[in-house]
Structure formats: C-alpha cells, structure tokens
Design a protein around this motif. Structure first.
Motif, PDB file in Angstrom:
ATOM      1  N   ALA A 210     -36.383  30.525 -13.408  1.00 33.02           N
ATOM      2  CA  ALA A 210     -37.316  31.504 -12.850  1.00 33.02           C
ATOM      3  C   ALA A 210     -36.559  32.749 -12.392  1.00 33.02           C
ATOM      4  O   ALA A 210     -36.971  33.891 -12.653  1.00 33.02           O
ATOM      5  CB  ALA A 210     -38.088  30.890 -11.686  1.00 33.02           C
ATOM      6  N   ARG A 211     -35.437  32.535 -11.694  1.00 37.61           N
ATOM      7  CA  ARG A 211     -34.633  33.660 -11.222  1.00 37.61           C
ATOM      8  C   ARG A 211     -34.149  34.507 -12.405  1.00 37.61           C
ATOM      9  O   ARG A 211     -34.201  35.737 -12.379  1.00 37.61           O
ATOM     10  CB  ARG A 211     -33.439  33.125 -10.430  1.00 37.61           C
ATOM     11  CG  ARG A 211     -32.693  34.205  -9.627  1.00 37.61           C
ATOM     12  CD  ARG A 211     -31.367  33.686  -9.083  1.00 37.61           C
ATOM     13  NE  ARG A 211     -31.463  32.381  -8.463  1.00 37.61           N
ATOM     14  CZ  ARG A 211     -31.842  32.169  -7.204  1.00 37.61           C
ATOM     15  NH1 ARG A 211     -32.157  33.192  -6.436  1.00 37.61           N
ATOM     16  NH2 ARG A 211     -31.891  30.939  -6.714  1.00 37.61           N
ATOM     17  N   SER A 212     -33.696  33.822 -13.451  1.00 36.69           N
ATOM     18  CA  SER A 212     -33.189  34.529 -14.626  1.00 36.69           C
ATOM     19  C   SER A 212     -34.285  35.343 -15.303  1.00 36.69           C
ATOM     20  O   SER A 212     -34.073  36.506 -15.687  1.00 36.69           O
ATOM     21  CB  SER A 212     -32.600  33.522 -15.616  1.00 36.69           C
ATOM     22  OG  SER A 212     -32.252  34.154 -16.829  1.00 36.69           O
ATOM     23  N   ARG A 213     -35.483  34.769 -15.431  1.00 36.94           N
ATOM     24  CA  ARG A 213     -36.583  35.479 -16.099  1.00 36.94           C
ATOM     25  C   ARG A 213     -37.057  36.676 -15.277  1.00 36.94           C
ATOM     26  O   ARG A 213     -37.373  37.737 -15.827  1.00 36.94           O
ATOM     27  CB  ARG A 213     -37.743  34.511 -16.335  1.00 36.94           C
ATOM     28  CG  ARG A 213     -37.406  33.346 -17.252  1.00 36.94           C
ATOM     29  CD  ARG A 213     -37.121  33.809 -18.674  1.00 36.94           C
ATOM     30  NE  ARG A 213     -36.947  32.677 -19.572  1.00 36.94           N
ATOM     31  CZ  ARG A 213     -36.901  32.775 -20.896  1.00 36.94           C
ATOM     32  NH1 ARG A 213     -36.986  33.963 -21.462  1.00 36.94           N
ATOM     33  NH2 ARG A 213     -36.739  31.702 -21.641  1.00 36.94           N
ATOM     34  N   LEU A 214     -37.107  36.520 -13.982  1.00 36.88           N
ATOM     35  CA  LEU A 214     -37.518  37.631 -13.128  1.00 36.88           C
ATOM     36  C   LEU A 214     -36.500  38.765 -13.185  1.00 36.88           C
ATOM     37  O   LEU A 214     -36.862  39.952 -13.167  1.00 36.88           O
ATOM     38  CB  LEU A 214     -37.718  37.150 -11.695  1.00 36.88           C
ATOM     39  CG  LEU A 214     -38.907  36.186 -11.492  1.00 36.88           C
ATOM     40  CD1 LEU A 214     -38.871  35.570 -10.103  1.00 36.88           C
ATOM     41  CD2 LEU A 214     -40.227  36.918 -11.718  1.00 36.88           C
TER      42      LEU A 214
ATOM     43  N   LEU B 120     -42.931  38.054 -15.767  1.00 35.95           N
ATOM     44  CA  LEU B 120     -43.399  37.812 -14.396  1.00 35.95           C
ATOM     45  C   LEU B 120     -44.212  36.520 -14.327  1.00 35.95           C
ATOM     46  O   LEU B 120     -43.983  35.658 -13.462  1.00 35.95           O
ATOM     47  CB  LEU B 120     -44.249  39.000 -13.930  1.00 35.95           C
ATOM     48  CG  LEU B 120     -45.007  38.820 -12.608  1.00 35.95           C
ATOM     49  CD1 LEU B 120     -44.041  38.620 -11.454  1.00 35.95           C
ATOM     50  CD2 LEU B 120     -45.925  40.014 -12.359  1.00 35.95           C
ATOM     51  N   HIS B 121     -45.165  36.366 -15.251  1.00 37.41           N
ATOM     52  CA  HIS B 121     -45.994  35.156 -15.250  1.00 37.41           C
ATOM     53  C   HIS B 121     -45.166  33.914 -15.566  1.00 37.41           C
ATOM     54  O   HIS B 121     -45.416  32.834 -15.008  1.00 37.41           O
ATOM     55  CB  HIS B 121     -47.134  35.303 -16.252  1.00 37.41           C
ATOM     56  CG  HIS B 121     -48.100  36.394 -15.899  1.00 37.41           C
ATOM     57  ND1 HIS B 121     -48.456  36.686 -14.611  1.00 37.41           N
ATOM     58  CD2 HIS B 121     -48.799  37.266 -16.686  1.00 37.41           C
ATOM     59  CE1 HIS B 121     -49.322  37.684 -14.589  1.00 37.41           C
ATOM     60  NE2 HIS B 121     -49.536  38.062 -15.844  1.00 37.41           N
ATOM     61  N   LEU B 122     -44.175  34.065 -16.466  1.00 35.87           N
ATOM     62  CA  LEU B 122     -43.299  32.930 -16.772  1.00 35.87           C
ATOM     63  C   LEU B 122     -42.523  32.522 -15.530  1.00 35.87           C
ATOM     64  O   LEU B 122     -42.362  31.327 -15.244  1.00 35.87           O
ATOM     65  CB  LEU B 122     -42.348  33.309 -17.912  1.00 35.87           C
ATOM     66  CG  LEU B 122     -41.296  32.266 -18.299  1.00 35.87           C
ATOM     67  CD1 LEU B 122     -41.936  30.919 -18.633  1.00 35.87           C
ATOM     68  CD2 LEU B 122     -40.461  32.781 -19.477  1.00 35.87           C
ATOM     69  N   GLY B 123     -42.029  33.509 -14.777  1.00 35.83           N
ATOM     70  CA  GLY B 123     -41.330  33.199 -13.530  1.00 35.83           C
ATOM     71  C   GLY B 123     -42.218  32.434 -12.576  1.00 35.83           C
ATOM     72  O   GLY B 123     -41.788  31.464 -11.924  1.00 35.83           O
ATOM     73  N   GLU B 124     -43.488  32.831 -12.458  1.00 33.02           N
ATOM     74  CA  GLU B 124     -44.434  32.131 -11.578  1.00 33.02           C
ATOM     75  C   GLU B 124     -44.628  30.686 -12.022  1.00 33.02           C
ATOM     76  O   GLU B 124     -44.635  29.759 -11.194  1.00 33.02           O
ATOM     77  CB  GLU B 124     -45.773  32.867 -11.570  1.00 33.02           C
ATOM     78  CG  GLU B 124     -45.719  34.246 -10.929  1.00 33.02           C
ATOM     79  CD  GLU B 124     -46.966  35.072 -11.172  1.00 33.02           C
ATOM     80  OE1 GLU B 124     -47.224  36.002 -10.389  1.00 33.02           O
ATOM     81  OE2 GLU B 124     -47.677  34.791 -12.165  1.00 33.02           O
ATOM     82  N   ALA B 125     -44.778  30.492 -13.348  1.00 32.75           N
ATOM     83  CA  ALA B 125     -44.973  29.134 -13.862  1.00 32.75           C
ATOM     84  C   ALA B 125     -43.745  28.262 -13.613  1.00 32.75           C
ATOM     85  O   ALA B 125     -43.864  27.083 -13.239  1.00 32.75           O
ATOM     86  CB  ALA B 125     -45.291  29.193 -15.352  1.00 32.75           C
TER      87      ALA B 125
END
Length: 752
Positions: A720-724, A705-710
């Motif tokens: 971001a889409r992939s990580r979320l 979640l935090h990686l997606g925000e970053a």
C-alpha cells in the motif's frame, strides 16, 4: 566516389540523401548534433577515424561508400586558417562579481594542471551577447594571478567591431612579455608566432584572448606546451579549434541574478523591495549585462523605487530601450552580432520572434520561411554560431527573451506588414494542421495520417504523434488562440474536435476548458447546431474533472442536448446525456444521472454506436453503485468486459484499451463497495497497468489511490505504501484531489 570533395559537403549530401535531420543522424551515430553541424559547415577539423566510422554506420552506408567516406576524412584532416586581433593589458578587477562557482572551479583546476607542465590548458568560453564571458575570464585572471608569476595579459581581439590584425596582437603580446624591438624586427609573422609559443612554453603566464571573432584569430596566439593557461572568449563556440576545453555560458540562475542586483543596489535597498528586485531579474532574462545595466540605472536614480523600473520594463515594446545606462545598451550588444549575420540568417532571426513557445525545432524555421527542415536547420545553426540562438542537448533551439524582443523590433522595422502576417499565418497553419493529424491518431475512425500527407515532422506512429503534441503544446495552443482571435472558426472547431481523445491522455497538462470554450464559441459563430452540440459536449466533459464546475457542466450538456435535437442527431443527444451524469453525481443528484445514463445507453444501442454505449454503461454502473446497488453495478461493468472480449467486437485499438482500463477500474470499485477487497485489488492492479501503458497518468493516479485503500483493508501495508508513493510520484500529471488523498492516506500508515 567522392574524389576531391571536402568532407563537410560530402557528409551533408549523404545525410540529406537519407532524409535524415542532424538530430536523427546524431541519434543513429552517437555523434552530437553540434559536432555534425560543425563538420558539415567546415567549422571544425575532420574527426578521428572512429567518429567517421560511427557517422557511416548512422548513415547506413554500404561498404564501398563507407570506405570512401573514411578516405575523404583522412585526406581532409590538415587545415590552417589565419585572421585578426588587438592589445595586451593586465586584467582589471571585477566588482560585484556573483555566481559562476562551477565555472570558476573548473578554471582553478586547469590552473593547477598548468603547474605540472605538458599540454597547456586552453579554454574557449562562449555564449550569447551579454552573458558575462569577459567578466568571468577577468574574474578568473584576477583570482589566479598569483599562480602565474610571469604575468597575466588580456588581449582584446575586438571580434565583433573592427577586428585588428593578428600580427599586431602578436607584437603587443611579445612586447608585453619583454621582447625587444630589435629581436622583433628580425622575425616575420610566422617567426613572431613561434617566438610567442616558445616564451609561453618557458614561462608561467595567464593569457585572456577576449572577444575572438573566429578560429583564425586565435590559432597563432595559442601555445603548444608549457605551464601557461589561456582563456578565449567569443560569442561563437569556435568549433574548429582542437585540443581545447569548452565552456558554454548562458544566463544566470534566478538566485544568482537576484544576488547580483542585491550587491549592486546594496542589501538594505534591495531587501526593502525584494519582490520587485526578483521581478527586475526576471524581466532582464537573468542576463548579466541587462542586470548590471538595470542595477546601475537604479543606483544613479537613487530616489526611484525598484518598482518604478519594474513598470518601465514590463512594457515589452520599451524594455530594450529602458535597459540602457550611459553609453551601455543591451540592444547594442545584440546589434553587433546581428550585423554579422548573412541576410538569410538575419531574416530567420526576425521570423523566429513569432514563435509563441519557449523553444522550437528546425521545423518551426521551415514553416516560417517556407523552406524544408534541412535548409532551416542550416540557417538556424548559423544563428547558434553567432550566439543569438541556443541549441539544447535535446536538439531543440531556444531564443533568449531579450533577443526575442530585439528580433521582434527588427521584424517591425525590416519586414513589410504583409510578409509578417504571411509568416505568422504559415506558422499557425502548420502548427494547427500538424496538431490535427497528430491528435487523430487517438480518435476512432482516423488513426495514421493519410498517405498523401506531407509534414515537416514525422508522425508515423501514435508515440511520435503524442510526443509532438506534448512537446509543442504551448505553441499549438497559442496558435489556436490566434486562430480564434482572427475569426478562423472552422480551423478552431476542426482542431478542437481532433483533440477529443488526446484530451483524455493529458487531462491536467493542457488548458482544455479554454480550448473547448473557444471551439464552442467558434461553433456558435458558424451557426451550425450540430457543431454547437459537438463542442458544447466537449466543453461539458472537461468542466467537471479540470475545474470542478459541476453546475456549469450540466448547463453546457443541456445546451448541447438542445442543439443536438435541433440538428436531429441522436448520437450527440446521447453524448449530451452521458456528459451530464458525472456532474449530477457530484451535485448529489445521482438519480437524475442514472436516468440520463440509461436513456443514453438506449440511444447508442439503437443507432449501433458501440463506443458510445460503453461510455454510457460505465457511468450507469457507477451511479448504481453510488445508489447502493453494487451487485447491479458489477453486472453492468462485466457486460462491458464481455463485449470487449467478444470475437466480433467492433471496438479496437486505442479506444478498446482505454475502455478496458476504465471498466477494470470500475470493477475494482464495485468489489470494494461489496467488501471483496482481494478481487478489488486484483482489478485495480490490472487497470493501473492498462492506464500506465496507455499513458493516462491522471487515471493511473486515481487507480493507485484506490489500490492503496484496498491493500490497507487487506493488511498489506508495505505494498500500500509503495502504491501510494507511485501515485504521488506522478506529480502534476495526476489530479490534485487524488494526490492530496494519497498523501493523507500515506500519513496514516505506521512508520517504516
């Protein structure tokens, strides 16, 4: 080497010599567990040469033994058995038939193949009592009757209650096919069998051989070729029959079970109490016989509500007795199979009713009966053969809910109370002792089991230990509850304390709040202030992430601190301070949390408890960041990494990997607070990889979640889409708050 010995005993001897379970040999050879069991007990013909070669490979045999095993296989191949049978009548219609579409489709395909001639399709439909084998066969016969102009015949073999002679069944079938008494008088039983094969080869008939006892009953009744179709039903899988198709039936799925009741009751009545109808289906275990009995019971008692039947069936002790309509009783169907068991298998069935989880391995049977796994596996396979226990493709066994109730009733009737309690105690002891040994793989200062430990399951690696803890969670937790009810306080605290580090690996998969509440109560009952401090600390830790009970978490941590001071134990005092930091932060009391974290770090450093020091420094830095001091937080978290990277770091193994993952995630948070998004993303990636390898899905989800925000801040929308989406794919293993946040963030991204 194995001269004049049957193949089955030879195979079993080699497997047991190698200390392999059937499941382990199946994995090593590629031959199924069921096939291995059938061969060992002589219930199937010896397999093809390539199968014997695969077994030899799985057993790790040297060349001489491999050649000897192949020779035994060659010499054992031809076998024949003869037994018993019943009468021939045309198939009756099946009212309210519901579901089983995939199975009917397979039988329709077989009927189409039968038209072409050649090999006659023979299906063995097997399954537990009451699962609808006969109903399915009769439905298929009725549907396919037009495809077989020379007749459809049902032969009831009465396999579970007074089977009739096979010769009599042959005569009935031959007479139904129009053979004269004069012609029959000229042939002996072998001639009758040959005559039946000849007629079925020439004609297009559908024959249902219903309720077969064993392979010997049906072999003389099976055609060798032609355009007929034969359906055999049996509670046993009849594994010894070759060149047949197999269909294993079990209970219906939920939708079909509800629909069957709806058809019996009528749509208007069923829909008026839809929830109650679904509950009746559930209480019947979706078993067709039970569903029909329940439906018929309600049909006769039209003035009664479905809810009334729900109340009757909810009482487990009375449920089987309530599932009776006229002379049809679900319990009687189970009783017929039960009577055919050996004494050893009947006792095993009774004791398996004590297993608290939905399924089990052979080790449960071994624990209950105080035998080894191999012996228990053999007895449990007899129950599988008798249709009273189901073997799954994963090598586990399942006891249908209604059969469990039947077995429990027989346990009360046939076992002395002392033996019931002793067996239950053996199972509880095994589950909790194994849970302790497995969980200590992840606890610093323990690791692998001691060399003296002899267990029923292999726990030679952390992965084996975790797999056992995960798969048997419902059972060992039920055993822990049972120990708490019986006042086995020392066992409860020992088990819960062993779980401390495993808890972090399965935070949202197990009822940790209840586990540590029970251990806190057990510690209080023992009156030991040190144990009270330990278990109140465990309790305080899980209250915040699992149930968001922040104030109670602080209260439990404060209680732990008080008991730790009474015990004069500085380590537990420091843990109590650390465990209060996060709930203080969640309550908006960051400064209280900061002071407790600083004090705890000092205590840990003074006594040289390095794991504790790391545990204190992590929340200390996080609280600094929350107070707007991100640069200081960054420095504290970098100290943790530097400590772990040091050449003489005393923290290693699973603990070091876990601390490195959390410190990496904290550094990501620090860089994010400073607006240094590239460095934040880099640290989040590293932390996520650590959490994934360790197997901590809840922490992995939060990090993703935090990686997606970053990544969104960096404009890298696609990653971001992939990580979320990765976070969402973790499902229930991640925290619900994090999953909701990930979905909200994903919804804000532009469409692909």
């Amino acid at each position: 080497m194995f001269e004049e010995k049957p193949f089955g005993p030879v195979l079993r001897g080699l497997r047991q010599r190698g200390r392999l379970t059937m499941e382990e040999l199946a994995e090593a050879s590629g031959v199924s567990v069921r096939a291995i069991g059938d061969m060992e007990r002589g219930r199937s013909r010896v397999p093809q040469r390539r199968t014997v070669a695969a077994l030899a490979e799985g057993l790790g045999l040297a060349d001489a033994e491999r050649a000897a095993l192949l020779a035994v296989g060659r010499s054992a191949r031809p076998t024949r058995v003869v037994a018993v049978a019943g009468t021939a009548v045309p198939p009756r219609s099946v009212g309210n038939f519901t579901g089983r579409e995939p199975e009917l489709a397979l039988l329709r395909e077989s009927a189409d193949r039968a038209r072409a001639g050649g090999k006659v399709p023979v299906w063995v439909v097997s399954g537990p009592p009451g699962c609808g084998k006969t109903t399915l066969a009769l439905k298929a016969a009725a549907d396919l009757a037009e495809d077989f102009p020379d007749g459809c015949f049902v032969v009831d073999l009465h396999g579970v209650e007074g089977p009739v002679d096979t010769g009599e069944a042959l005569l009935k079938l031959l007479k139904a096919l129009g053979v004269s008494d004069r012609r029959l008088a000229k042939e002996d039983p072998q001639g009758h069998a040959g005559l039946l094969r000849a007629l079925l080869r020439e004609r297009r008939c559908l024959v249902v051989l219903d309720n077969a006892r064993d392979e010997g009953q049906v072999r003389p009744l099976l055609p060798a070729g032609g355009r007929s179709l034969v359906l055999v039903t049996s509670r046993r899988p009849l594994s010894g029959l070759e060149d047949v198709e197999r269909m294993a039936l079990s209970e219906m799925d939920r939708a079909d079970a509800v629909e069957l009741l709806r058809r019996i009751l009528g749509a208007e009545r069923a829909d008026a109490e839809a929830d109650a109808v679904a509950r009746v289906a559930e209480l019947c275990g979706h078993l067709p016989l039970a569903l029909r009995v329940a439906g018929n019971w309600l049909t006769v008692r039209s003035a009664w509500s479905v809810g009334h039947l729900v109340r009757r069936l909810t009482d487990e002790e009375r449920r089987l007795g309530a599932l009776a309509a006229g002379d049809v009783r679900v319990e009687a169907a189970f009783e017929l199979s039960y009577r055919q068991l050996t004494a050893q298998a009947a006792r095993m069935l009774r004791l398996l009713s004590l297993v608290p989880g939905p399924d089990m391995t052979a080790a449960y049977g071994a624990a209950l009966t105080a035998t080894d796994v191999f012996e228990a596996e053999d007895v449990m396979e007899e129950l599988v053969e008798g249709g009273l226990l189901r073997a799954t493709f994963t090598g586990r066994y399942q006891l249908h809910d209604l059969i469990r109730l039947f077995a429990r009733a027989r346990l009360s009737l046939e076992e002395e109370p002392g033996e019931r309690e002793a067996a239950d105690g053996r199972l509880r002891t095994w589950l909790l002792e194994t849970a302790v040994v497995a969980a200590r793989w992840f606890k610093p200062a323990y690791g692998a089991p001691p060399s003296s430990w002899q267990g029923l399951v292999p726990l030679q690696s952390a992965s084996e230990a975790r797999a056992w803890l995960d798969s048997e969670a419902s059972a060992w937790f039920a055993a822990l509850r049972g120990a708490a009810r019986r006042g086995e306080h020392s066992r409860v605290v020992e088990t819960a304390d062993a779980m401390e580090w495993y808890c972090a690996l399965s935070l949202f998969q197990n009822p940790w709040v209840e586990i540590f509440r029970l251990s806190s109560e057990a510690a209080a009952a023992l009156g030991d202030p040190y144990l009270q401090a330990v278990h109140l600390n465990h309790y305080a830790v899980v209250l915040t992430p699992c149930e968001h009970r922040y104030s109670e978490s602080v209260e439990r941590a404060d209680e732990a601190l008080e008991h730790a001071r009474r015990a004069q134990n500085p380590s537990q005092q420091a843990w109590a301070l650390v465990n209060a930091v996060l709930p203080h932060r969640r309550l908006g009391e960051a400064r209280k949390g900061l002071e407790k974290a600083r004090t705890a770090a000092g205590l840990f450093e003074a006594i040289g408890e390095y794991e504790g020091w790391i545990e204190a420094m992590g929340p200390y830095g996080a609280t600094l960041r929350e107070l707007g001091r991100a640069e200081e937080a960054l420095t504290q978290h970098q100290r943790i990494i530097a400590f772990l990277d040091g050449p003489d770091c005393p923290v290693s193994g699973h603990a070091a990997g876990t601390y490195r993952a959390f410190a990496g995630g904290a550094l990501g948070d620090d860089y994010a607070a400073l607006g240094r998004w590239r460095e934040a993303a880099d640290h989040y990636r590293l932390a996520q990889d650590h959490f994934r390898r360790i197997g901590m899905p809840h922490s992995e989800g939060e990090t993703l979640l935090h990686l997606g925000e970053a990544l969104i801040e960096l404009g890298e929308t696609e990653e971001a889409r992939s990580r979320l989406r990765q976070a969402l794919a973790l499902g229930d293993t991640a925290g619900s708050k994090e999953l909701a946040a990930a979905q909200r963030l994903l919804d804000t991204l532009p469409a692909e």
